[in-house]
Design an enzyme around this catalytic site. Structure first.
Site, PDB file in Angstrom:
ATOM      1  N   GLU A   1       0.835  -1.221   0.000  1.00  0.00           N
ATOM      2  CA  GLU A   1       0.000   0.000   0.000  1.00  0.00           C
ATOM      3  C   GLU A   1       0.861   1.257   0.000  1.00  0.00           C
ATOM      4  O   GLU A   1       0.712   2.119   0.882  1.00  0.00           O
ATOM      5  CB  GLU A   1      -0.868   0.059   1.270  1.00  0.00           C
ATOM      6  CG  GLU A   1      -1.846  -1.046   1.481  1.00  0.00           C
ATOM      7  CD  GLU A   1      -2.545  -0.940   2.856  1.00  0.00           C
ATOM      8  OE1 GLU A   1      -2.265   0.014   3.620  1.00  0.00           O
ATOM      9  OE2 GLU A   1      -3.364  -1.800   3.145  1.00  0.00           O
ATOM     10  N   PRO A   2       1.760   1.440  -0.936  1.00  0.00           N
ATOM     11  CA  PRO A   2       2.620   2.628  -0.893  1.00  0.00           C
ATOM     12  C   PRO A   2       1.897   3.887  -1.370  1.00  0.00           C
ATOM     13  O   PRO A   2       1.091   3.842  -2.298  1.00  0.00           O
ATOM     14  CB  PRO A   2       3.738   2.273  -1.881  1.00  0.00           C
ATOM     15  CG  PRO A   2       3.071   1.364  -2.875  1.00  0.00           C
ATOM     16  CD  PRO A   2       2.024   0.590  -2.106  1.00  0.00           C
ATOM     17  N   GLY A   3       2.198   5.001  -0.723  1.00  0.00           N
ATOM     18  CA  GLY A   3       1.645   6.281  -1.165  1.00  0.00           C
ATOM     19  C   GLY A   3       2.782   7.224  -1.519  1.00  0.00           C
ATOM     20  O   GLY A   3       3.128   7.445  -2.675  1.00  0.00           O
ATOM     21  N   ARG A   4       3.433   7.746  -0.460  1.00  0.00           N
ATOM     22  CA  ARG A   4       4.478   8.752  -0.630  1.00  0.00           C
ATOM     23  C   ARG A   4       5.586   8.311  -1.598  1.00  0.00           C
ATOM     24  O   ARG A   4       6.035   9.086  -2.429  1.00  0.00           O
ATOM     25  CB  ARG A   4       5.097   9.044   0.731  1.00  0.00           C
ATOM     26  CG  ARG A   4       6.040  10.224   0.731  1.00  0.00           C
ATOM     27  CD  ARG A   4       6.812  10.309   2.059  1.00  0.00           C
ATOM     28  NE  ARG A   4       6.018  10.069   3.221  1.00  0.00           N
ATOM     29  CZ  ARG A   4       5.446  11.024   3.963  1.00  0.00           C
ATOM     30  NH1 ARG A   4       5.622  12.284   3.653  1.00  0.00           N
ATOM     31  NH2 ARG A   4       4.729  10.710   5.017  1.00  0.00           N
TER      32      ARG A   4
ATOM     33  N   CYS B   1      -3.565  34.509   7.195  1.00  0.00           N
ATOM     34  CA  CYS B   1      -3.467  35.214   8.476  1.00  0.00           C
ATOM     35  C   CYS B   1      -3.292  34.255   9.638  1.00  0.00           C
ATOM     36  O   CYS B   1      -4.213  34.037  10.430  1.00  0.00           O
ATOM     37  CB  CYS B   1      -4.701  36.088   8.656  1.00  0.00           C
ATOM     38  SG  CYS B   1      -4.640  37.437   7.500  1.00  0.00           S
ATOM     39  N   GLU B   2      -2.143  33.663   9.739  1.00  0.00           N
ATOM     40  CA  GLU B   2      -1.786  32.746  10.826  1.00  0.00           C
ATOM     41  C   GLU B   2      -0.272  32.831  10.979  1.00  0.00           C
ATOM     42  O   GLU B   2       0.450  32.803   9.972  1.00  0.00           O
ATOM     43  CB  GLU B   2      -2.072  31.277  10.433  1.00  0.00           C
ATOM     44  CG  GLU B   2      -3.495  30.923  10.188  1.00  0.00           C
ATOM     45  CD  GLU B   2      -4.231  30.459  11.436  1.00  0.00           C
ATOM     46  OE1 GLU B   2      -3.585  30.257  12.480  1.00  0.00           O
ATOM     47  OE2 GLU B   2      -5.456  30.318  11.339  1.00  0.00           O
TER      48      GLU B   2
ATOM     49  N   ARG C   1       2.224  20.480   5.100  1.00  0.00           N
ATOM     50  CA  ARG C   1       3.200  19.627   5.783  1.00  0.00           C
ATOM     51  C   ARG C   1       4.171  20.394   6.694  1.00  0.00           C
ATOM     52  O   ARG C   1       4.418  19.953   7.808  1.00  0.00           O
ATOM     53  CB  ARG C   1       4.000  18.775   4.783  1.00  0.00           C
ATOM     54  CG  ARG C   1       3.132  17.836   3.932  1.00  0.00           C
ATOM     55  CD  ARG C   1       3.953  16.753   3.225  1.00  0.00           C
ATOM     56  NE  ARG C   1       4.444  15.788   4.172  1.00  0.00           N
ATOM     57  CZ  ARG C   1       5.682  15.703   4.592  1.00  0.00           C
ATOM     58  NH1 ARG C   1       6.600  16.514   4.110  1.00  0.00           N
ATOM     59  NH2 ARG C   1       6.021  14.805   5.486  1.00  0.00           N
TER      60      ARG C   1
ATOM     61  N   TYR D   1       3.625  19.247  10.472  1.00  0.00           N
ATOM     62  CA  TYR D   1       4.576  18.239  10.983  1.00  0.00           C
ATOM     63  C   TYR D   1       5.971  18.805  11.210  1.00  0.00           C
ATOM     64  O   TYR D   1       6.912  18.025  11.379  1.00  0.00           O
ATOM     65  CB  TYR D   1       4.733  17.086   9.988  1.00  0.00           C
ATOM     66  CG  TYR D   1       3.459  16.524   9.431  1.00  0.00           C
ATOM     67  CD1 TYR D   1       2.525  15.908  10.262  1.00  0.00           C
ATOM     68  CD2 TYR D   1       3.195  16.573   8.071  1.00  0.00           C
ATOM     69  CE1 TYR D   1       1.359  15.380   9.744  1.00  0.00           C
ATOM     70  CE2 TYR D   1       2.038  16.040   7.540  1.00  0.00           C
ATOM     71  CZ  TYR D   1       1.122  15.449   8.384  1.00  0.00           C
ATOM     72  OH  TYR D   1      -0.018  14.936   7.864  1.00  0.00           O
TER      73      TYR D   1
ATOM     74  N   TYR E   1       0.883  14.172  -0.383  1.00  0.00           N
ATOM     75  CA  TYR E   1       0.266  14.892   0.731  1.00  0.00           C
ATOM     76  C   TYR E   1       0.448  16.401   0.579  1.00  0.00           C
ATOM     77  O   TYR E   1       0.616  17.124   1.556  1.00  0.00           O
ATOM     78  CB  TYR E   1       0.835  14.394   2.070  1.00  0.00           C
ATOM     79  CG  TYR E   1       0.717  12.889   2.236  1.00  0.00           C
ATOM     80  CD1 TYR E   1      -0.528  12.292   2.398  1.00  0.00           C
ATOM     81  CD2 TYR E   1       1.840  12.055   2.186  1.00  0.00           C
ATOM     82  CE1 TYR E   1      -0.645  10.913   2.524  1.00  0.00           C
ATOM     83  CE2 TYR E   1       1.729  10.682   2.312  1.00  0.00           C
ATOM     84  CZ  TYR E   1       0.490  10.122   2.481  1.00  0.00           C
ATOM     85  OH  TYR E   1       0.375   8.756   2.598  1.00  0.00           O
TER      86      TYR E   1
END
Ligand code: LLP
Length: 424
Positions: A283-286, A352-353, A322, A326, A380
């Site tokens: 099940e690879p994603g990245r 505005c953060e 990201r 993270y 992602y």
């Protein structure tokens, strides 16, 4: 080979200058390399040739229809986590019969949709979920293929937000409860117990924890066989990391890892099951899409500060979450590097953060109007983007050699409130 490299002083995607893409499609824009996508997929698929094995791309990493279509044509299956993702697979021409459905909170409607479309398997994460799937299948006069996601309590040695195989994790069934949970599943009338799966985390730079988890899973399959519960597939999850430019040395290409999985499986089957093969699912994603993409963004202003210098860009945390989510370090490169004395900047967006930053303390020679590329942004990135501050999401472009395809047009802000109504 990198498909994003400087040619004649300009960063290219394959044979196309990224400056030309920024000019034609504007910024922020995600740009993907088809050649790199195919290479990454082949890293998994090539060693699977001639075996009963399936690569189910974890499409949460990047679910653009064009990406799904390319992978489906290469024979990919898909790991989904929502009914919406299943509809995407179907819209892209993917085969629902190669879909596995992960996630802790599948709704009745999603389970019904998946049964109607005939997915390969539900990766189940709890006893209440088993009962729910059994109930929906019974009502539809169907049998649901299920696998249990077991939690092998292996430390994936990655960021706590993306480690999923520890005891404290919301994911999976605790190893100690696995046998009892399998017994429950086997006793339910509308379920077929077909598999076992695990996924211990993401951005793993070493495959040792993955192989350790596999060893635990193998042991459990033998215990189940002694109970008369026969497992037909072993799903080893995803998790292989990529190089974000800080000297990580991920196991790439994936083929060496895939071969190690097969070697373990084959030795086990030879020793314990007379060599009888078992289907293997990945099940690879990245590691399929991460380094296939960059995020192009333009410099709006440079703003010297008392303690820090800011480089204000037109991409923001809503385009790429990201870094702030993270504390992920993402490499940023100028598309047309300039000569000059570098200045150290924080790259911040217009949202505005205070958390709206994409990179910190980067030495760059930049001027307003320059285009920068955030590297290895294909996984992602777009899928986690939002419309915060009523910002339309970025455009997405796929490069194939010298061809450029717009695979998602930029969102028009008017579209963002088109679903809303005034109270009359
Ligand atoms: N299978 C399951 C059950 C998963 O939960 C995931 C990812 C994958 C496969 C794919 O893992 P990969 O091969 O991509 O590591 N948004 C975070 C990553 C979240 C991963 C969630 N699960 C990030 O940007 O780092």
């Amino acid at each position: 080979m990198s498909h994003f490299a400087l040619q004649n002083g300009v960063l290219h995607a394959e044979r196309v200058p990224l400056s030309a893409i920024a000019e034609q499609y504007g910024t922020p824009t995600y740009v993907y390399s088809k050649a790199r996508l195919l290479e990454n997929f082949a890293g998994y698929a090539a060693p699977c040739a001639g075996r009963d094995a399936l690569v189910c791309y974890a499409m949460k990493a990047n679910s653009n229809l064009a990406i799904l279509d390319i992978l489906a044509r290469q024979g990919a299956g898909f790991d989904i986590v929502s009914g919406g993702e299943l509809l995407r697979v179907i819209a892209a021409g993917g085969d629902p019969g190669k879909v596995i459905f992960s996630g802790v909170g599948k709704t009745m409607a999603e389970i019904g949709l998946a049964l109607e479309k005939g997915i390969l398997c539900f990766n189940v994460e709890s006893i209440p979920e088993l009962h729910r799937i059994n109930e929906v299948a019974g009502r539809m006069g169907k049998r649901a293929p299920v696998s249990l996601r077991v939690n092998p309590n292996v430390d994936a040695r990655t960021h706590p937000y993306i480690a999923t195989g520890l005891k404290a994790s919301k994911f999976g069934v605790a190893f100690a409860d696995a046998l009892a949970t399998y017994r429950t599943a086997a006793a339910l009338p509308h379920l077929d117990v077909v598999g076992i799966d695990c996924h211990i985390g993401s951005q793993l730079l070493d495959d040792a924890p993955l192989l350790e988890a596999l060893d635990k899973v193998i042991e459990l399959v033998d215990t189940l066989a002694d109970e008369g519960i026969h497992i037909h597939h072993v799903d080893v999850g995803g998790g292989l990391g990529i190089d974000y430019g800080t000297g990580e040395a991920p196991p790439v290409p994936a083929s060496a890892y895939v071969e190690r999985v097969f070697a373990r499986i084959d030795a086990w089957r030879a020793a314990r099951h007379g060599g009888k093969p078992v289907k293997v699912i990945f099940e690879p994603g990245r590691s399929i899409v991460g380094d296939t993409g960059v995020l192009l963004m333009a410099v709006e202003f440079v703003k010297p500060g008392e303690e820090k210098n800011f480089c204000v860009i037109d991409a923001a945390m809503n385009d790429m979450a990201r870094p702030t989510l993270y504390q992920a370090w993402m490499d940023v490169q100028p598309v047309k590097p300039r000569q000059g004395t570098p200045v150290t900047y924080d790259l911040v967006g217009p949202v505005c953060e205070s958390g709206d930053w994409l990179a910190r303390d980067r030495a760059l020679v930049v001027e307003p109007g320059d285009v920068l590329a955030m590297m290895a942004a294909g996984a992602y990135g777009f899928t986690m983007s939002s419309n915060y501050n009523t910002r339309g999401r970025a455009a997405e472009v796929l490069v194939d050699g010298d061809q450029v395809h717009l695979i998602r047009r930029r969102e028009d802000p008017a579209e963002l409130f088109a679903l809303e109504s005034l109270v009359k």
